[in-house]
Design an enzyme around this catalytic site. Structure first.
Site, PDB file in Angstrom:
ATOM      1  N   LYS A  22       4.455   6.426  11.524  1.00 19.63           N
ATOM      2  CA  LYS A  22       4.569   7.046  10.202  1.00 19.63           C
ATOM      3  C   LYS A  22       3.359   6.729   9.340  1.00 19.63           C
ATOM      4  O   LYS A  22       2.808   7.608   8.667  1.00 19.63           O
ATOM      5  CB  LYS A  22       5.839   6.546   9.512  1.00 19.63           C
ATOM      6  CG  LYS A  22       5.948   6.918   8.035  1.00 19.63           C
ATOM      7  CD  LYS A  22       7.128   6.253   7.371  1.00 19.63           C
ATOM      8  CE  LYS A  22       6.894   4.828   6.960  1.00 19.63           C
ATOM      9  NZ  LYS A  22       6.281   4.664   5.635  1.00 19.63           N
ATOM     10  N   ASN A  23       2.921   5.476   9.359  1.00 17.41           N
ATOM     11  CA  ASN A  23       1.834   5.057   8.480  1.00 17.41           C
ATOM     12  C   ASN A  23       0.459   5.549   8.939  1.00 17.41           C
ATOM     13  O   ASN A  23      -0.519   5.381   8.222  1.00 17.41           O
ATOM     14  CB  ASN A  23       1.830   3.537   8.332  1.00 17.41           C
ATOM     15  CG  ASN A  23       3.008   3.041   7.504  1.00 17.41           C
ATOM     16  OD1 ASN A  23       3.607   3.800   6.748  1.00 17.41           O
ATOM     17  ND2 ASN A  23       3.349   1.775   7.662  1.00 17.41           N
ATOM     18  N   ARG A  97       5.455   6.078  -1.485  1.00 20.60           N
ATOM     19  CA  ARG A  97       4.275   5.493  -2.093  1.00 20.60           C
ATOM     20  C   ARG A  97       2.970   6.078  -1.563  1.00 20.60           C
ATOM     21  O   ARG A  97       1.957   6.073  -2.247  1.00 20.60           O
ATOM     22  CB  ARG A  97       4.270   3.983  -1.837  1.00 20.60           C
ATOM     23  CG  ARG A  97       5.544   3.285  -2.273  1.00 20.60           C
ATOM     24  CD  ARG A  97       5.708   3.258  -3.749  1.00 20.60           C
ATOM     25  NE  ARG A  97       4.546   2.732  -4.425  1.00 20.60           N
ATOM     26  CZ  ARG A  97       4.549   2.251  -5.663  1.00 20.60           C
ATOM     27  NH1 ARG A  97       5.661   2.249  -6.356  1.00 20.60           N
ATOM     28  NH2 ARG A  97       3.455   1.804  -6.219  1.00 20.60           N
ATOM     29  N   CYS A 121       8.556  -0.028  -7.136  1.00 17.28           N
ATOM     30  CA  CYS A 121       8.787  -0.238  -5.707  1.00 17.28           C
ATOM     31  C   CYS A 121       9.642  -1.478  -5.528  1.00 17.28           C
ATOM     32  O   CYS A 121       9.363  -2.513  -6.127  1.00 17.28           O
ATOM     33  CB  CYS A 121       7.459  -0.396  -4.977  1.00 17.28           C
ATOM     34  SG  CYS A 121       7.649  -0.515  -3.188  1.00 17.28           S
ATOM     35  N   ARG A 126       2.427  -2.025  -5.881  1.00 18.76           N
ATOM     36  CA  ARG A 126       1.396  -1.472  -5.002  1.00 18.76           C
ATOM     37  C   ARG A 126       0.442  -0.698  -5.903  1.00 18.76           C
ATOM     38  O   ARG A 126       0.504   0.520  -5.998  1.00 18.76           O
ATOM     39  CB  ARG A 126       2.014  -0.558  -3.951  1.00 18.76           C
ATOM     40  CG  ARG A 126       3.025  -1.237  -3.049  1.00 18.76           C
ATOM     41  CD  ARG A 126       3.415  -0.340  -1.901  1.00 18.76           C
ATOM     42  NE  ARG A 126       4.454  -0.930  -1.073  1.00 18.76           N
ATOM     43  CZ  ARG A 126       4.882  -0.399   0.059  1.00 18.76           C
ATOM     44  NH1 ARG A 126       4.373   0.725   0.492  1.00 18.76           N
ATOM     45  NH2 ARG A 126       5.818  -0.980   0.767  1.00 18.76           N
ATOM     46  N   PRO A 127      -0.431  -1.388  -6.606  1.00 22.46           N
ATOM     47  CA  PRO A 127      -1.216  -0.739  -7.658  1.00 22.46           C
ATOM     48  C   PRO A 127      -2.165   0.319  -7.114  1.00 22.46           C
ATOM     49  O   PRO A 127      -2.733   0.184  -6.032  1.00 22.46           O
ATOM     50  CB  PRO A 127      -1.990  -1.910  -8.283  1.00 22.46           C
ATOM     51  CG  PRO A 127      -2.013  -2.962  -7.229  1.00 22.46           C
ATOM     52  CD  PRO A 127      -0.738  -2.806  -6.470  1.00 22.46           C
ATOM     53  N   ILE A 128      -2.324   1.400  -7.899  1.00 21.39           N
ATOM     54  CA  ILE A 128      -3.211   2.488  -7.519  1.00 21.39           C
ATOM     55  C   ILE A 128      -4.596   2.287  -8.126  1.00 21.39           C
ATOM     56  O   ILE A 128      -5.500   3.084  -7.908  1.00 21.39           O
ATOM     57  CB  ILE A 128      -2.584   3.838  -7.978  1.00 21.39           C
ATOM     58  CG1 ILE A 128      -3.225   5.008  -7.232  1.00 21.39           C
ATOM     59  CG2 ILE A 128      -2.706   4.006  -9.496  1.00 21.39           C
ATOM     60  CD1 ILE A 128      -2.553   6.336  -7.497  1.00 21.39           C
ATOM     61  N   ASP A 129      -4.789   1.188  -8.871  1.00 17.25           N
ATOM     62  CA  ASP A 129      -6.061   0.981  -9.563  1.00 17.25           C
ATOM     63  C   ASP A 129      -7.236   0.863  -8.594  1.00 17.25           C
ATOM     64  O   ASP A 129      -8.368   1.218  -8.932  1.00 17.25           O
ATOM     65  CB  ASP A 129      -5.998  -0.257 -10.473  1.00 17.25           C
ATOM     66  CG  ASP A 129      -5.751  -1.544  -9.702  1.00 17.25           C
ATOM     67  OD1 ASP A 129      -4.813  -1.560  -8.893  1.00 17.25           O
ATOM     68  OD2 ASP A 129      -6.486  -2.527  -9.916  1.00 17.25           O
ATOM     69  N   LEU A 130      -6.981   0.391  -7.362  1.00 18.07           N
ATOM     70  CA  LEU A 130      -8.059   0.279  -6.391  1.00 18.07           C
ATOM     71  C   LEU A 130      -8.532   1.653  -5.924  1.00 18.07           C
ATOM     72  O   LEU A 130      -9.716   1.849  -5.648  1.00 18.07           O
ATOM     73  CB  LEU A 130      -7.618  -0.578  -5.201  1.00 18.07           C
ATOM     74  CG  LEU A 130      -7.235  -2.022  -5.550  1.00 18.07           C
ATOM     75  CD1 LEU A 130      -6.664  -2.744  -4.342  1.00 18.07           C
ATOM     76  CD2 LEU A 130      -8.440  -2.787  -6.098  1.00 18.07           C
ATOM     77  N   ASP A 309       5.443  -5.979   7.223  1.00 17.89           N
ATOM     78  CA  ASP A 309       6.490  -5.012   7.578  1.00 17.89           C
ATOM     79  C   ASP A 309       7.402  -5.511   8.699  1.00 17.89           C
ATOM     80  O   ASP A 309       8.364  -4.832   9.053  1.00 17.89           O
ATOM     81  CB  ASP A 309       5.859  -3.679   8.000  1.00 17.89           C
ATOM     82  CG  ASP A 309       5.435  -2.835   6.809  1.00 17.89           C
ATOM     83  OD1 ASP A 309       5.732  -3.219   5.661  1.00 17.89           O
ATOM     84  OD2 ASP A 309       4.802  -1.782   7.021  1.00 17.89           O
ATOM     85  N   ILE A 331       2.033 -10.978   1.028  1.00 14.82           N
ATOM     86  CA  ILE A 331       1.560  -9.628   0.707  1.00 14.82           C
ATOM     87  C   ILE A 331       2.291  -9.052  -0.505  1.00 14.82           C
ATOM     88  O   ILE A 331       1.672  -8.593  -1.464  1.00 14.82           O
ATOM     89  CB  ILE A 331       1.698  -8.698   1.924  1.00 14.82           C
ATOM     90  CG1 ILE A 331       1.061  -9.341   3.172  1.00 14.82           C
ATOM     91  CG2 ILE A 331       1.072  -7.342   1.623  1.00 14.82           C
ATOM     92  CD1 ILE A 331      -0.414  -9.636   3.059  1.00 14.82           C
ATOM     93  N   ARG A 401      13.587   6.727   6.397  1.00 13.12           N
ATOM     94  CA  ARG A 401      12.221   6.979   5.937  1.00 13.12           C
ATOM     95  C   ARG A 401      11.191   6.648   7.017  1.00 13.12           C
ATOM     96  O   ARG A 401      10.108   7.242   7.029  1.00 13.12           O
ATOM     97  CB  ARG A 401      11.905   6.138   4.693  1.00 13.12           C
ATOM     98  CG  ARG A 401      12.534   6.616   3.400  1.00 13.12           C
ATOM     99  CD  ARG A 401      12.047   5.769   2.231  1.00 13.12           C
ATOM    100  NE  ARG A 401      10.598   5.610   2.312  1.00 13.12           N
ATOM    101  CZ  ARG A 401       9.954   4.450   2.122  1.00 13.12           C
ATOM    102  NH1 ARG A 401      10.629   3.351   1.847  1.00 13.12           N
ATOM    103  NH2 ARG A 401       8.639   4.399   2.206  1.00 13.12           N
TER     104      ARG A 401
END
Length: 427
Positions: A22-23, A97, A121, A126-130, A309, A331, A401
């Site tokens: 999936k990932n 996400r 979450c 899980r920040p999107i700033d990166l 995971d 993590i 999922r």
């Protein structure tokens, strides 16, 4: 709302075949936004997150064609007629996400992207700033309003990007954007996960010039345009790890096939320490769980370390090992939500911040439990397989999922497991 009903105590015997990752599939589907030509993806798993991604791409004007029969795991995506102002709406992205992966490809190809900010979450931030910092380094102008991120650029320009923190989706997003940027880009402190290398493999088939994917430094020479490609998604290493642990936990003799053992180095090293017997071939691991288990501490790390995971699944194993195991989660800050449910089943676990102390060889008994996230639900399934009596797991949409037909696969190797729908009250 569906539930799983599992009666424990049966060793798993036989063969389980692993589905596509999936990932790896999600960024590969997003990569189709980079070209007008069709992208054909094989070994796509039939899980809920993939269906969400299909709906997201279709809402932007993409043609998403699903295979049938023997080709049911094939998806063809053509984004020739992409919307002029594509948007990833909150309604579509709130459950997934990985939706932020469309940001880079959209601004790289058409100069505009509007994507809903990821919501909360369960397992932590899980920040999107990166992603945003990386795109700004490539020349995009980013604005945020009303819960959305808008990115604009006439054409992105290559640059030197150093990630403040290792980020898998950030690495993938910026790598896709840089593939169409003008000039060269060097990305440092990149995620080294196999899924990143798989995405780079697809992009190179499409005509990109990417070197170093799978290492901490990736070099990209931008190209004017990308073409179509056919690509087979790698096996799901998290699904494989889950079933390997299931074989060890139930005292079974389980062959986990169609996988990549090289992606399981950290897990197999830890299982050896725990006393699990296994045999590795080129594309399978046979687990012989007939010996006693002994406690072993575990710490999650970025790849190639022990995957976060698989932390919850390992904890289920630790409840049945002789001695005390210390599990450290490095993590995500809130990834022990499965603990309270395992305790309900009889586990002896105490959480101390990012550490969980698991006192093993605890007899587990069936109970009604609640899945809180994807991997937490997997750990409850594993615990239920060795619990005395019947366990009912609610909210199994979480496991849907990321695991393809998990109940069918486990039933095929002897598990007493079934899915039931929620009964409506009589009028």
């Amino acid at each position: 709302m569906d539930k799983f009903v599992i009666r424990g105590g049966t060793p798993l015997l036989g063969t389980i075949k692993i589905s596509g990752a999936k990932n790896a599939a999600l960024p590969a589907m997003a990569a189709a936004l980079l070209t007008e030509e069709p992208v054909i993806l094989e070994n796509i798993p039939q899980v809920r997150d993939i269906e969400t991604e299909r709906r997201l791409l279709a809402a932007m004007g993409a043609e998403v064609e699903l295979g049938y029969g023997r080709a049911q795991h094939r998806t063809t995506i053509c984004t020739r007629n992409l919307s002029a102002n594509p948007e990833a709406s909150y309604e579509l992205v709130k459950t997934m996400r990985a939706s932020s992966l469309v940001l880079g490809p959209l601004v790289a190809r058409i100069g505009f992207a509007r994507v809903s900010m990821p919501g909360g979450c369960a397992i932590g931030a899980r920040p999107i700033d990166l992603h945003i910092k990386g795109l700004e380094r490539l020349g995009a102008t980013i604005t945020q309003d009303h819960g959305y991120i808008e990115a604009r650029a006439t054409r992105l320009k290559g640059n030197h990007i150093v990630f403040d923190k290792i980020t898998v989706t950030g690495t993938e997003d910026i790598m896709m954007a840089a593939a169409l940027a003008e000039g060269d880009s060097v990305m440092e402190n990149c995620a080294r996960e196999p899924e990143v290398a798989d995405l780079a493999d697809l992009l190179n088939k499409m005509g990109a010039k990417i070197e170093g994917a799978g290492t901490s430094t990736i070099r990209i020479r931008g190209v004017e345009k990308l073409g179509g490609a056919r690509h087979r998604i790698i096996p799901d290493r998290i699904e494989a790890a889950t079933f390997i642990i299931a074989g060890a936990l139930t005292g079974g003799d389980l062959l986990v096939s169609g996988m990549e053992p090289l992606h399981q180095t950290a897990l197999l090293g830890k299982l050896e320490e725990v006393g699990v017997k296994f045999h590795v071939t080129e594309d399978s691991v046979r687990v012989m769980g007939d010996g006693p288990l002994k406690a072993a501490d575990m710490t999650t790390e970025e790849y190639p370390g022990f995957p976060t995971d698989v932390q919850a699944q390992y904890m289920a194993l630790a409840t049945q090992a002789e001695g005390t195991s210390i599990v450290v989660e490095n993590i995500f800050e809130n990834r022990f939500m499965h603990v309270q449910e395992l305790v309900r089943m009889g586990a002896n676990i105490k959480v101390e911040g990012r550490r969980a102390v698991v006192r093993g060889k605890s007899p587990l008994s069936g109970a009604a439990v609640l899945a809180s996230d994807l991997r937490a639900s997997a750990s409850l399934v594993l615990a239920a397989l060795v619990a005395d009596g019947e366990t009912i797991i609610d909210r199994v949409y979480h496991i849907d999922r990321g695991y393809e037909h998990i109940e069918e696969k486990l039933r095929g190797v002897g598990a007493q497991m079934r899915r039931i729908g929620e009964l409506l009250p009589k009028k």
